[in-house]
Design a protein around this motif. Structure first.
Motif: not given
Length: 155
Positions: A11-14, A91-95
């Motif tokens: 999981l990733y976030r920016r 990978a998935l973008e989220g929080d």
């Protein structure tokens, strides 16, 4: 020899345009005093005839207590861990609120030879790290997953 296979989600976030990835610290008494080089992406073993991405999503939920976000997964390929296990990752973008994360548990004899069975969380904590810190914390064989995510986001 049967090759063990796992599937997981990075999981990733920016926040503020800076990349952060979510890593999991293994639970139980063997990892209680181990930190750098022992963290992992949330992942789990694949049974025969299971779809890899479905396993990755299930294991993420089991190890964090939260459903992975919807969205288009970024295929990060696979790596081979030290013991020969093949890990497929997306990978998935989220929080995710790390304070609210809860893991499934496992049972083992502890202390060794005591005959006493104790229950421990499979993952004792999750945390957000920038890529440089993630590389220090991750099992060395999983570091390429962060490299591949950065390359995918740069293209």
């Amino acid at each position: 020899m049967v090759t063990r296979t796992s599937a997981g989600i990075l999981l990733y976030r920016r926040p503020g345009g800076r990349l952060e990835v979510l890593l999991a610290h293994p639970g139980g008494p063997f990892f209680a005093r181990r930190d750098e080089g022992h963290w992992t992406i949330p992942k789990g073993e694949v049974d025969p005839d299971e779809e890899l991405l479905a396993v990755a999503r299930r294991e993420f939920e089991e190890e964090t207590g939260m459903r992975p976000p919807d969205g288009e997964p970024v295929d990060l390929g696979n790596i081979v861990q030290k013991g020969g296990k093949v890990v497929h990752a997306w990978a998935l973008e989220g929080d995710l609120d790390v304070a609210a994360a809860t893991s499934n548990t496992f049972e083992t004899v502890w202390p060794p030879g005591s005959g006493r069975r104790q229950t421990f969380p499979e993952i004792d904590r999750v945390a957000w790290f920038d890529p440089a810190e993630a590389r220090r914390r991750l099992k060395p064989t999983q570091i390429p997953l962060v490299d591949r995510l950065e390359a995918a986001l740069a293209s």
